[in-house]
Scaffold this motif. Structure first.
Motif, short mmCIF file in Angstrom:
data_model
loop_
_atom_site.label_atom_id
_atom_site.label_comp_id
_atom_site.label_asym_id
_atom_site.label_seq_id
_atom_site.Cartn_x
_atom_site.Cartn_y
_atom_site.Cartn_z
N ALA A 565 0.81 -1.21 0.00
CA ALA A 565 0.00 0.00 0.00
C ALA A 565 0.84 1.26 0.00
O ALA A 565 0.35 2.34 -0.34
CB ALA A 565 -0.93 0.00 1.22
N SER A 566 2.12 1.14 0.35
CA SER A 566 3.03 2.29 0.40
C SER A 566 3.70 2.46 -0.94
O SER A 566 4.41 1.56 -1.41
CB SER A 566 4.07 2.08 1.50
N ASP A 567 3.52 3.59 -1.57
CA ASP A 567 4.08 3.80 -2.92
C ASP A 567 5.59 3.72 -2.91
O ASP A 567 6.19 3.10 -3.79
CB ASP A 567 3.62 5.17 -3.45
N SER A 568 6.23 4.30 -1.91
CA SER A 568 7.69 4.30 -1.87
C SER A 568 8.25 2.91 -1.59
O SER A 568 9.20 2.47 -2.25
CB SER A 568 8.18 5.29 -0.82
N ALA A 569 7.66 2.20 -0.63
CA ALA A 569 8.15 0.86 -0.29
C ALA A 569 7.92 -0.12 -1.44
O ALA A 569 8.79 -0.93 -1.77
CB ALA A 569 7.46 0.36 0.98
N ARG A 570 6.75 -0.04 -2.05
CA ARG A 570 6.45 -0.94 -3.16
C ARG A 570 7.38 -0.65 -4.35
O ARG A 570 7.87 -1.58 -5.02
CB ARG A 570 5.00 -0.78 -3.58
N SER A 571 7.61 0.61 -4.63
CA SER A 571 8.46 0.98 -5.77
C SER A 571 9.89 0.50 -5.57
O SER A 571 10.54 0.07 -6.54
CB SER A 571 8.44 2.50 -5.96
N ALA A 572 10.37 0.54 -4.34
CA ALA A 572 11.73 0.06 -4.07
C ALA A 572 11.84 -1.43 -4.35
O ALA A 572 12.80 -1.89 -4.97
CB ALA A 572 12.12 0.37 -2.63
N LEU A 573 10.84 -2.18 -3.90
CA LEU A 573 10.84 -3.62 -4.17
C LEU A 573 10.67 -3.90 -5.67
O LEU A 573 11.27 -4.83 -6.21
CB LEU A 573 9.70 -4.30 -3.40
N TRP A 574 9.88 -3.09 -6.34
CA TRP A 574 9.67 -3.26 -7.78
C TRP A 574 10.99 -3.09 -8.54
O TRP A 574 11.29 -3.85 -9.45
CB TRP A 574 8.62 -2.26 -8.26
N ASP A 575 11.76 -2.08 -8.16
CA ASP A 575 13.05 -1.86 -8.81
C ASP A 575 14.00 -3.04 -8.57
O ASP A 575 14.73 -3.45 -9.48
CB ASP A 575 13.69 -0.56 -8.30
N GLU A 576 13.97 -3.58 -7.35
CA GLU A 576 14.80 -4.76 -7.07
C GLU A 576 14.35 -5.94 -7.93
O GLU A 576 15.18 -6.66 -8.49
CB GLU A 576 14.67 -5.14 -5.59
N TRP A 577 13.05 -6.11 -8.04
CA TRP A 577 12.50 -7.23 -8.81
C TRP A 577 12.90 -7.14 -10.28
O TRP A 577 13.26 -8.14 -10.90
CB TRP A 577 10.99 -7.26 -8.65
N LEU A 578 12.83 -5.93 -10.83
CA LEU A 578 13.20 -5.76 -12.23
C LEU A 578 14.67 -6.06 -12.46
O LEU A 578 15.07 -6.40 -13.58
CB LEU A 578 12.88 -4.33 -12.69
N GLY A 579 15.46 -5.95 -11.41
CA GLY A 579 16.87 -6.28 -11.53
C GLY A 579 17.16 -7.76 -11.52
O GLY A 579 18.26 -8.20 -11.88
#
Length: 586
Positions: A565-579
């Protein structure tokens, strides 16, 4: 086969709270609640580190002041462990943030405290969850094994000499007697009346296949099944169609399961007509492994009254629900033991009426299933014992003693599970439904599975659904977050859950609104092509609770959803996942 069988009856399941320091005698089978032997041993025991500490003034003991000195009383306080109930009802909520949530939960579900014995079980047999910091919510995939079951079984194997049951040696006799004991334990656990037997298989799928390949389908026969069923139930249609039988599907409701009235109408319409009518089979899924729906077992009785042979897939139902074959005399029932108590894998069973098995036509024979084989020639005499005719080759005789112990173990805790899991499931549904994205105030999850309507309040009551949540996580825009990302993010939080269609395509299609798309599938369809056509990953996120689940597991799942639900926390995990390679590929 000439084996002699033990006549010793299994000891009744129960908790021996008066002998908490008792040392098990190796070479004997212990009673079901193995962990009760370790409860209360607050010092000098491998579980001591996981038990809460107590001070003398926090405990009260019944003492006779006229015969005990102060030093005697002090020694008693330092020696005696706290009572089991005191240990069990003190919550293990080490996170300060979780404690207020736990107190609020107890106010809403005070009946949860009646399941304190399962908190004791979590501290002993499943302490490794907290030692490893793991949140396990995939019990529908497989239950976790209790540590004491492994220890008891290992002791038995260390002290015993077991041989192939197809002999009459001492080692073979011991194996055969333990196999017979396991069969009796299964029949007793499911309250089977006389006339039932147990066939050991590799799993529930193997049990269902036994019925499918042997059922005497013919032209004019009908195989009736629900769309919301496991692939192993769907697979029986291959045998039916190959013999010219008609396959008739019961449509799933929007939240899974079958409609009882519509099911009865279909069964009545396709019922075998006349005394010489071709045999027909009705397969019922007791509980869906994706939609959380429980189908009414009364449909089995109705189908039997219409002339059908009946088959129950109880793989998802048996781990947390009481099944009585005396009340529901189904012709055959399939189960997997690892889903019930975690160990051993590779052993399931078909519990069936011998009269039903006598009607089946096996397509082949194997070692152990026959008495006489003419070679070369055509003469085959099947084994005298009905279950032996269906157990191909050598049974898993090294693991079967664990079945007896596992059923005794589960029988002690099964009455408490519906109450506990109903409370946790309802709390989880409510909490997740209320979550909103911090940027758009839109829902974080979309729950697809059936929600419980019954509030279980007493030990021994049965719930009207399972303890499974099938859901989708959503972006702030309302679009679906890829399940593969959710699985990655959950693993980073040490949460074991599952994503996909759960080997239940009909149930998944119903929940996802893809029934028409399923109807329109081309004959050469692949999952990749199907997903490209739909424009998204197919499947759901599944969270399932079970034997060792407690409030902490649910709380951590909720905290994980708050990360989404947190835009910043989710985005950080998303960037890791894309890596990661998986993220790049998708």
């Amino acid at each position: 086969m000439g084996n002699s069988h033990s006549s010793r009856k299994p000891s009744p399941a129960g908790l021996d709270l008066h002998h908490a320091h008792a040392t098990p005698v190796l070479g004997r089978k212990r009673s079901s609640a193995f962990s009760a032997l370790t409860l209360g041993c607050a010092s000098g025991h491998p579980y001591a580190a996981s038990l809460p500490s107590y001070h003398p003034h926090e405990l009260s003991f019944r003492e006779d002041s006229s015969s005990s000195s102060v030093s005697d009383r002090d020694e008693k306080r330092s020696f005696d462990p706290p009572p089991v109930y005191a240990l069990s009802t003190t919550p293990d909520i080490p996170d300060d943030a979780a404690l207020p949530a736990y107190k609020a939960f107890l106010k809403e579900y005070p009946q949860y405290q009646l399941t304190w014995i399962l908190d004791a079980l979590r501290r002993t047999d499943f302490a490794r969850l907290d030692r490893n910091g793991e949140t396990y919510v995939d019990y529908m995939g497989g239950s976790l094994y209790p540590e004491s079951l492994i220890q008891v079984h290992a002791h038995f194997l260390q002290r015993s000499i077991l041989g192939n049951t197809h002999s009459v040696s001492n080692s073979s006799r011991l194996s055969a007697s333990r196999a017979d004991e396991a069969r009796r334990a299964v029949l007793e656990f499911f309250r089977a009346p006389p006339g039932y037997t147990v066939i050991f298989t590799a799993n529930a799928s193997g049990a269902l296949k036994l019925v499918g390949e042997s059922f005497p389908f013919t032209s004019g026969s009908t195989y009736v099944l629900g769309a919301d069923s496991h692939n192993s139930v769907h697979g029986i249609r291959q045998f039916a169609q190959a013999r010219g039988a008609q396959v008739c599907y019961l449509e799933s409701t929007d939240v899974g399961g079958v409609d009882a009235a519509a099911t009865k109408a279909v069964l009545a319409h396709h019922r075998p007509r006349g005394g010489r009518a071709p045999p027909s089979l009705f397969a019922l899924t007791g509980q869906s492994n994706i939609s959380n729906s429980k189908n009414p077992l009364s449909l089995i009785e109705f189908a039997a009254s219409q002339g059908y042979s009946t088959l129950l897939d109880a793989a998802a139902l048996a781990p947390t629900s009481v099944i009585s074959l005396a009340d529901t005399p189904v012709d055959a029932m399939a189960i997997s033991f690892y889903k019930m108590f975690g160990f051993p894998t590779g052993v399931g069973a078909l519990v069936a009426k011998e009269s039903f098995l006598a009607q089946l036509e096996r397509p082949w024979f194997a070692g152990g299933t026959v008495d006489v084989v003419q070679a070369p020639g055509k003469i085959v005499t099947m084994a005298a014992e009905m279950h032996e005719r269906f157990e191909d080759g050598t049974i898993n005789y090294l693991s079967l003693p664990a079945i007896t112990d596992g059923l005794r173990f589960l029988s002690a805790y099964l009455p408490f599970l519906p109450l506990r899991l109903s409370s946790l499931t309802r709390h989880l549904i409510t909490s997740l439904s209320q979550l909103r994205h911090d940027t758009t105030n839109t829902p974080v999850v979309h729950i697809l599975s059936r929600r419980p309507s019954k509030d279980v309040k007493n030990v021994g009551e049965q719930s009207d659904t399972g303890s499974v949540l099938a859901l989708l996580f959503l972006f702030p825009s309302g679009q679906m977050i890829p399940n593969s990302f959710i699985e990655y993010a959950a693993s980073r939080q040490n949460i074991s859950l599952r994503t996909g269609c759960m080997c239940n395509p009909g149930g998944a299609a119903a929940l996802l609104g893809l029934r028409q798309a399923m109807t329109d599938l081309p004959c050469d369809a692949t999952l990749r092509a199907f997903e490209q056509r739909m424009g998204r990953e197919l499947g759901v996120v599944r969270i399932s609770l079970g034997l060792a689940s407690d409030f902490r597991d649910v709380w951590r799942v909720i905290q994980f959803a708050k990360v989404m639900a947190s835009d910043s926390a989710r985005s950080a995990l998303w960037d890791e996942w894309l890596g990661e390679k998986t993220g790049i590929a998708l």
